[in-house]
Design an enzyme around this catalytic site. Structure first.
Site, PDB file in Angstrom:
ATOM      1  N   LYS A  17       0.837  -1.208   0.000  1.00 13.92           N
ATOM      2  CA  LYS A  17       0.000   0.000   0.000  1.00 13.92           C
ATOM      3  C   LYS A  17       0.877   1.265   0.000  1.00 13.92           C
ATOM      4  CE  LYS A  17      -2.073  -1.115   3.876  1.00 13.92           C
ATOM      5  NZ  LYS A  17      -1.380  -2.375   4.187  1.00 13.92           N
ATOM      6  N   ARG A 165      10.824  -0.321  11.213  1.00 16.22           N
ATOM      7  CA  ARG A 165       9.717  -0.090  12.124  1.00 16.22           C
ATOM      8  C   ARG A 165       9.723  -1.080  13.279  1.00 16.22           C
ATOM      9  NH1 ARG A 165       4.486   0.565   8.372  1.00 16.22           N
ATOM     10  NH2 ARG A 165       3.615  -0.803   9.966  1.00 16.22           N
ATOM     11  N   ARG A 176      -1.018  -8.555  13.077  1.00 15.15           N
ATOM     12  CA  ARG A 176      -1.562  -7.548  12.152  1.00 15.15           C
ATOM     13  C   ARG A 176      -2.357  -8.223  11.031  1.00 15.15           C
ATOM     14  NH1 ARG A 176       3.973  -4.680  11.182  1.00 15.15           N
ATOM     15  NH2 ARG A 176       2.966  -3.745   9.365  1.00 15.15           N
TER      16      ARG A 176
HETATM   17  P1  AP5 Z   1       4.825  -1.681   1.891  1.00 16.78           P
HETATM   18  O1  AP5 Z   1       4.505  -0.834   0.686  1.00 16.78           O
HETATM   19  O2  AP5 Z   1       5.566  -1.029   2.996  1.00 16.78           O
HETATM   20  O3  AP5 Z   1       3.515  -2.414   2.399  1.00 16.78           O
HETATM   21  P2  AP5 Z   1       2.241  -1.840   3.162  1.00 16.78           P
HETATM   22  O4  AP5 Z   1       1.038  -2.497   2.570  1.00 16.78           O
HETATM   23  O5  AP5 Z   1       2.268  -0.332   3.168  1.00 16.78           O
HETATM   24  O6  AP5 Z   1       2.506  -2.462   4.591  1.00 16.78           O
HETATM   25  P3  AP5 Z   1       2.420  -1.845   6.025  1.00 16.78           P
HETATM   26  O7  AP5 Z   1       3.126  -2.809   6.921  1.00 16.78           O
HETATM   27  O8  AP5 Z   1       2.871  -0.422   6.070  1.00 16.78           O
HETATM   28  O9  AP5 Z   1       0.900  -1.932   6.259  1.00 16.78           O
HETATM   29  P4  AP5 Z   1       0.187  -1.954   7.587  1.00 16.78           P
HETATM   30  O10 AP5 Z   1      -1.189  -1.828   7.086  1.00 16.78           O
HETATM   31  O11 AP5 Z   1       0.458  -3.092   8.475  1.00 16.78           O
HETATM   32  O12 AP5 Z   1       0.846  -0.705   8.362  1.00 16.78           O
HETATM   33  P5  AP5 Z   1       0.299   0.741   8.703  1.00 16.78           P
HETATM   34  O13 AP5 Z   1       1.442   1.646   8.816  1.00 16.78           O
HETATM   35  O14 AP5 Z   1      -0.828   1.131   7.825  1.00 16.78           O
HETATM   36  O15 AP5 Z   1       5.636  -2.964   1.357  1.00 16.78           O
HETATM   37  C1  AP5 Z   1       6.249  -3.843   2.279  1.00 16.78           C
HETATM   38  C2  AP5 Z   1       7.632  -4.242   1.735  1.00 16.78           C
HETATM   39  O16 AP5 Z   1       7.480  -5.067   0.604  1.00 16.78           O
HETATM   40  C3  AP5 Z   1       8.479  -3.047   1.291  1.00 16.78           C
HETATM   41  O17 AP5 Z   1       9.818  -3.259   1.685  1.00 16.78           O
HETATM   42  C4  AP5 Z   1       8.364  -3.020  -0.225  1.00 16.78           C
HETATM   43  O18 AP5 Z   1       9.558  -2.550  -0.851  1.00 16.78           O
HETATM   44  C5  AP5 Z   1       8.124  -4.486  -0.545  1.00 16.78           C
HETATM   45  N1  AP5 Z   1       7.185  -4.632  -1.648  1.00 16.78           N
HETATM   46  C6  AP5 Z   1       6.072  -3.896  -1.908  1.00 16.78           C
HETATM   47  N2  AP5 Z   1       5.455  -4.343  -3.013  1.00 16.78           N
HETATM   48  C7  AP5 Z   1       6.181  -5.419  -3.450  1.00 16.78           C
HETATM   49  C8  AP5 Z   1       6.055  -6.327  -4.548  1.00 16.78           C
HETATM   50  N3  AP5 Z   1       5.047  -6.198  -5.439  1.00 16.78           N
HETATM   51  N4  AP5 Z   1       6.995  -7.309  -4.683  1.00 16.78           N
HETATM   52  C9  AP5 Z   1       8.020  -7.430  -3.794  1.00 16.78           C
HETATM   53  N5  AP5 Z   1       8.194  -6.566  -2.732  1.00 16.78           N
HETATM   54  C10 AP5 Z   1       7.295  -5.590  -2.564  1.00 16.78           C
HETATM   55  O19 AP5 Z   1      -0.335   0.486  10.159  1.00 16.78           O
HETATM   56  C11 AP5 Z   1       0.487   0.188  11.271  1.00 16.78           C
HETATM   57  C12 AP5 Z   1      -0.379   0.065  12.512  1.00 16.78           C
HETATM   58  O20 AP5 Z   1      -1.059   1.318  12.779  1.00 16.78           O
HETATM   59  C13 AP5 Z   1      -1.513  -0.960  12.422  1.00 16.78           C
HETATM   60  O21 AP5 Z   1      -1.063  -2.255  12.758  1.00 16.78           O
HETATM   61  C14 AP5 Z   1      -2.521  -0.383  13.418  1.00 16.78           C
HETATM   62  O22 AP5 Z   1      -2.162  -0.691  14.745  1.00 16.78           O
HETATM   63  C15 AP5 Z   1      -2.380   1.110  13.245  1.00 16.78           C
HETATM   64  N6  AP5 Z   1      -3.313   1.664  12.255  1.00 16.78           N
HETATM   65  C16 AP5 Z   1      -2.996   2.245  11.050  1.00 16.78           C
HETATM   66  N7  AP5 Z   1      -4.099   2.658  10.414  1.00 16.78           N
HETATM   67  C17 AP5 Z   1      -5.148   2.327  11.220  1.00 16.78           C
HETATM   68  C18 AP5 Z   1      -6.550   2.471  11.097  1.00 16.78           C
HETATM   69  N8  AP5 Z   1      -7.113   3.038  10.002  1.00 16.78           N
HETATM   70  N9  AP5 Z   1      -7.326   2.020  12.108  1.00 16.78           N
HETATM   71  C19 AP5 Z   1      -6.798   1.454  13.210  1.00 16.78           C
HETATM   72  N10 AP5 Z   1      -5.463   1.278  13.380  1.00 16.78           N
HETATM   73  C20 AP5 Z   1      -4.656   1.711  12.404  1.00 16.78           C
END
Ligand code: AP5
Length: 222
Positions: A17, A165, A176
């Site tokens: 994402k 992170r 998660r």
């Molecule tokens: P990356 O692009 O970083 O993936 P992502 O989907 O953004 O993963 P996140 O871990 O950031 O998502 P998340 O939803 O758990 O975290 P968030 O910060 O939103 O890609 C991952 C890796 O893979 C990278 O190194 C990239 O280079 C590689 N990659 C990408 N695409 C690839 C491909 N096609 N092929 C190979 N490699 C690839 O949330 C964190 C925490 O915050 C949550 O756990 C929760 O506690 C809280 N939170 C956030 N939003 C909310 C909400 N709306 N409500 C409640 N709690 C929330």
């Protein structure tokens, strides 16, 4: 752009994402709005919301709708979002999805597309645990899938400082993923019912996924 440029990226941790939101931001001039980033900023700033969110995030759970919605509404009120936004990691619950509908309706706006990044859970632990970002500009990298062109130097800004992170460990990633399947995956059906859902196979290479997303975004913003 004549149509609503409110885009939602749905997908589990590691689906890409953040990676794809940043690429769409550059290509289409939209603003990436990541609730994860906003919450991490609140934690770093030591605000009351940040203190409450920190323990939940460390355990891999979801922060309360009340906190997330307050942070999201503040950010959506900033003038740069008028160009259109890519919601990365929001909404994540039925309550958040309904609150977003109300917020947009009050502004005469609607969702252009909700895009589900479809991936295999098994690959997500590797993706997330190999991830790191530039400490200066936030550009994302991966130990196996996306290294800087010059080792140790950020492609975007030239910084040599990188960070990982705190919640990117195998145990928290599993929690998660569970939160995603229990509370967020049902939103795929919700947006399908509204006729705005698109699905993208996000197991392919980053540029392939980006091309598929760009085609959808072009369609909804033309
Ligand atoms: P990356 O692009 O970083 O993936 P992502 O989907 O953004 O993963 P996140 O871990 O950031 O998502 P998340 O939803 O758990 O975290 P968030 O910060 O939103 O890609 C991952 C890796 O893979 C990278 O190194 C990239 O280079 C590689 N990659 C990408 N695409 C690839 C491909 N096609 N092929 C190979 N490699 C690839 O949330 C964190 C925490 O915050 C949550 O756990 C929760 O506690 C809280 N939170 C956030 N939003 C909310 C909400 N709306 N409500 C409640 N709690 C929330």
């Amino acid at each position: 752009m004549t149509k609503s440029a409110i885009l939602i990226l749905l997908g589990p941790p590691g689906a890409g994402k953040g990676t794809q939101a940043r690429m769409l931001e550059e290509k289409f001039g939209l603003v990436q709005l990541s609730t994860g980033d906003l919450l991490r900023a609140a934690v770093a700033a030591g605000t009351e919301a940040g203190k409450e969110a920190q323990a939940v995030m460390s355990a891999g759970g979801l922060v309360s709708d009340e906190i997330v919605l307050a942070i999201l509404k503040d950010r959506m009120a900033e003038p740069d979002t008028q160009k259109g936004v890519i919601l990365d990691g929001f909404p994540r619950t039925a309550g958040q999805a309904e609150a977003l509908d109300d917020l947009l309706a009050a502004q005469g706006q609607s969702i252009g597309a909700a895009i589900s990044l479809d991936v295999d859970d098994a690959a997500m632990v590797e993706r997330v645990s190999g991830r790191y970002t530039c400490a200066n500009c936030g550009e994302g990298y991966h130990d196996s899938f996306k290294q800087p062109a010059v080792a140790g130097v950020c492609d975007k800004c030239g910084s040599t400082e990188f960070k990982r992170r705190a919640d990117d460990n195998a145990e928290t990633v599993s929690a998660r993923l569970e939160s995603y399947h229990a509370q967020t995956a049902p939103l795929i059906t919700y947006y399908e019912g509204k006729g705005v859902l698109s699905r993208v196979d996000a197991m392919g290479e980053i540029d392939r996924v980006a091309a598929d997303l760009a085609a959808i975004v072009t369609q909804v913003t033309d």
